[in-house]
Design a protein around this motif. Structure first.
Motif, PDB file in Angstrom:
ATOM      1  N   ARG A 199       0.845  -1.577   0.214  1.00 46.18           N
ATOM      2  CA  ARG A 199       0.560  -0.131   0.178  1.00 46.18           C
ATOM      3  C   ARG A 199       1.007   1.593  -0.245  1.00 46.18           C
ATOM      4  O   ARG A 199       0.723   2.738  -1.028  1.00 46.18           O
ATOM      5  N   ALA A 200       2.154   1.613   1.042  1.00 51.96           N
ATOM      6  CA  ALA A 200       2.909   2.267   1.307  1.00 51.96           C
ATOM      7  C   ALA A 200       3.452   2.494  -0.293  1.00 51.96           C
ATOM      8  O   ALA A 200       3.747   3.980  -0.609  1.00 51.96           O
ATOM      9  N   ALA A 201       4.188   1.098  -0.782  1.00 53.06           N
ATOM     10  CA  ALA A 201       4.978   1.342  -2.268  1.00 53.06           C
ATOM     11  C   ALA A 201       3.914   2.435  -3.607  1.00 53.06           C
ATOM     12  O   ALA A 201       4.211   3.309  -4.545  1.00 53.06           O
ATOM     13  N   PHE A 202       2.653   1.727  -3.526  1.00 52.30           N
ATOM     14  CA  PHE A 202       1.407   2.382  -4.443  1.00 52.30           C
ATOM     15  C   PHE A 202       1.101   3.597  -4.531  1.00 52.30           C
ATOM     16  O   PHE A 202       1.439   4.257  -5.460  1.00 52.30           O
ATOM     17  N   GLU A 203       1.073   4.276  -3.769  1.00 53.75           N
ATOM     18  CA  GLU A 203       1.929   6.003  -3.305  1.00 53.75           C
ATOM     19  C   GLU A 203       2.397   6.199  -4.120  1.00 53.75           C
ATOM     20  O   GLU A 203       1.831   7.623  -4.467  1.00 53.75           O
ATOM     21  N   TRP A 204       3.801   5.647  -4.066  1.00 55.84           N
ATOM     22  CA  TRP A 204       4.289   6.487  -5.158  1.00 55.84           C
ATOM     23  C   TRP A 204       4.604   6.045  -6.508  1.00 55.84           C
ATOM     24  O   TRP A 204       5.003   6.849  -7.525  1.00 55.84           O
ATOM     25  N   ASP A 205       4.790   5.693  -7.029  1.00 53.84           N
ATOM     26  CA  ASP A 205       4.414   4.547  -8.647  1.00 53.84           C
ATOM     27  C   ASP A 205       3.152   3.848  -8.926  1.00 53.84           C
ATOM     28  O   ASP A 205       2.598   2.992  -7.847  1.00 53.84           O
ATOM     29  N   ASN A 206       2.984   3.857  -9.710  1.00 58.27           N
ATOM     30  CA  ASN A 206       2.035   2.413 -10.485  1.00 58.27           C
ATOM     31  C   ASN A 206       2.762   1.282 -10.657  1.00 58.27           C
ATOM     32  O   ASN A 206       2.129   0.283 -10.832  1.00 58.27           O
ATOM     33  N   ARG A 207       4.103   1.152 -10.360  1.00 57.97           N
ATOM     34  CA  ARG A 207       4.399  -0.376 -10.416  1.00 57.97           C
ATOM     35  C   ARG A 207       5.159  -0.358  -9.238  1.00 57.97           C
ATOM     36  O   ARG A 207       5.981   1.025  -9.063  1.00 57.97           O
ATOM     37  N   ILE A 208       5.944  -1.160  -8.704  1.00 55.81           N
ATOM     38  CA  ILE A 208       6.215  -1.863  -7.630  1.00 55.81           C
ATOM     39  C   ILE A 208       7.074  -3.317  -7.813  1.00 55.81           C
ATOM     40  O   ILE A 208       6.691  -4.179  -8.859  1.00 55.81           O
ATOM     41  N   VAL A 209       8.265  -2.457  -7.123  1.00 53.23           N
ATOM     42  CA  VAL A 209       9.114  -4.542  -7.160  1.00 53.23           C
ATOM     43  C   VAL A 209       9.261  -5.076  -5.661  1.00 53.23           C
ATOM     44  O   VAL A 209       9.074  -4.428  -4.743  1.00 53.23           O
ATOM     45  N   VAL A 210       9.780  -6.296  -6.098  1.00 49.55           N
ATOM     46  CA  VAL A 210       9.310  -6.852  -4.341  1.00 49.55           C
ATOM     47  C   VAL A 210      10.592  -7.739  -4.583  1.00 49.55           C
ATOM     48  O   VAL A 210      11.177  -8.583  -5.399  1.00 49.55           O
ATOM     49  N   GLU A 211      11.299  -8.040  -3.923  1.00 53.99           N
ATOM     50  CA  GLU A 211      12.420  -8.174  -3.752  1.00 53.99           C
ATOM     51  C   GLU A 211      13.179  -9.884  -2.699  1.00 53.99           C
ATOM     52  O   GLU A 211      12.150  -9.426  -1.332  1.00 53.99           O
ATOM     53  N   GLU A 212      13.990 -11.030  -2.670  1.00 52.43           N
ATOM     54  CA  GLU A 212      14.558 -10.973  -0.994  1.00 52.43           C
ATOM     55  C   GLU A 212      14.431  -9.787  -0.552  1.00 52.43           C
ATOM     56  O   GLU A 212      15.678  -9.506  -0.554  1.00 52.43           O
ATOM     57  N   ALA A 213      14.230 -10.724   1.014  1.00 56.91           N
ATOM     58  CA  ALA A 213      15.375  -9.209   1.508  1.00 56.91           C
ATOM     59  C   ALA A 213      16.225 -10.528   2.200  1.00 56.91           C
ATOM     60  O   ALA A 213      16.037 -10.732   3.314  1.00 56.91           O
ATOM     61  N   LEU A 214      17.550  -9.937   2.222  1.00 61.90           N
ATOM     62  CA  LEU A 214      18.274 -10.356   3.225  1.00 61.90           C
ATOM     63  C   LEU A 214      18.539  -9.906   4.251  1.00 61.90           C
ATOM     64  O   LEU A 214      18.133  -8.705   4.688  1.00 61.90           O
TER      65      LEU A 214
END
Length: 373
Positions: A199-214
């Motif tokens: 939800r927070a990421a979509f406030e800034w862009d219409n596309r998001i990237v989800v990554e493995e969090a090391l």
């Protein structure tokens, strides 16, 4: 030679861009300088005292409105009178409309060399999804990632969640695809956290990237400068004092008000504010990082200067992202290795002019055998 310094811009990184611009104005030597400040609404200004942060502290500066016109390397005032001819311009604008190819296109259309990557490389470098896909195709090491659009998330939520859990798994780090400075970035350890981060990421862009969090990894940054395959790398930087990921405050905050990325250690000490230089890592790993940074720079056909960010865990090295208009123009990274920041600016101007000459030498007009009727 007259050189413009372009800073500010319509971006959530506006204030960071002001700092880079003011720093550059105080470092530049040997040129006639024309400062151009782009306010948060996109209006261009030039005026006095633009080399002082205090000028912009109140949120409003004073000066003359200016603009460029296509096929003309002159800067015009609001009445259409030419007030300066720009032989080159130094891009200090971070983020949207400054680092994403937009500004690069404006200067290209006006025929003014600009000290950064071109339109294509800038656009790709700003888009984390496209950037990561190209790095993957080039065989460069990265953590697992999945790009998600707003349309996919809103209309095929079950499929998206299933893909994220199977290809990445918790913990995940969620980022807006086209925003820098860690704005809109969050770590999700479970489904509740994932929904909140998305939800927070979509406030800034219409596309998001989800990554493995090391976890328990070391952040390493490397500067790269050059053009057309002839590039060199900087000393490696190791940011310190952060926890899960480098936040906006980690990068640009601090008691000094200058931020970790903007503290210049003239003494050459190993510990400088929120970073260690050189990074405290194995020599073979350091060499590998510099090689991958070079490959990342050339894969996107970058030019000028960039900062390439990495994560190191044990002996594994992961390429995180590239910044084609890095904070402070990455001057502090090269200064540690003996290249003064004033000389780095000279080098960037030389590279920009060489790029411009190479492009203007191409053919753009084609005489078709078919006549318009």
């Amino acid at each position: 030679m007259t050189v413009g310094v372009i800073f500010g811009g319509m971006s959530c990184e506006h204030n960071v861009s002001i700092v880079t611009g003011v720093q550059t104005l105080n470092l530049i030597r040997g040129y006639k300088v024309v400062p151009v400040y782009i306010d948060e609404s996109g209006v261009w200004w030039t005026g006095k005292d633009y080399d002082r942060l205090e000028t912009f502290a109140a949120g409003k500066c004073f000066g003359k409105r200016v603009h460029l016109e296509p096929s003309d390397n002159r800067l015009f005032n609001a009445r259409g009178k030419a007030i300066a001819t720009l032989d080159c311009a130094i891009n200090c604008c971070h983020g949207t409309f400054g680092e994403d190819g937009s500004l690069q296109g404006v200067f290209a259309m006006s025929g003014i060399p600009l000290t950064c990557a071109g339109v294509e490389a800038s656009a790709v470098g700003m888009d984390k999804i496209t950037m990561k896909r190209l790095f993957r195709d080039a065989g460069l090491p990265q953590t697992a990632f999945v790009g998600v659009t707003r349309e996919e998330y809103e209309n095929r939520l079950f499929e998206v969640i299933k893909k994220l859990k199977s290809e990445i798994g918790f913990p995940m780090i969620v980022k807006p695809a086209g925003v820098g400075s860690s704005i809109g970035v969050g770590i999700a350890g479970d489904m509740t956290g994932l929904f909140e981060c998305v939800r927070a990421a979509f406030e800034w862009d219409n596309r998001i990237v989800v990554e493995e969090a090391l976890t328990d990894f070391t952040e390493i940054n490397c500067g790269v400068i050059g053009r057309d395959g002839n590039v060199e790398t900087s000393e490696l930087e190791q940011p310190t004092g952060w926890k899960e990921f480098l936040s906006y405050e980690d990068k640009y905050g601090g008691k000094s008000g200058k931020g970790g990325a903007y503290v210049t250690d003239k003494s050459g000490g190993k510990d400088s504010g929120k970073r260690k230089m050189p990074a405290d890592i194995d020599g073979q790993i350091a060499a590998r990082i510099k090689q991958i940074a070079t490959e990342a720079f050339t894969t996107l056909n970058c030019s000028g200067v960039a900062r390439v960010d990495f994560m190191v865990k044990g002996e594994a090295v992961y390429l995180n992202e590239i910044n084609t208009v890095p904070g402070s123009l990455a001057g502090y990274l090269f200064a540690y290795g003996g290249l003064p920041q004033e000389k780095l600016i000279d080098r960037l101007v030389e590279i920009a002019i060489a790029d411009h000459k190479a492009k203007t030498g191409l053919r753009y007009r084609y005489i078709s055998p078919f006549k318009l009727k």
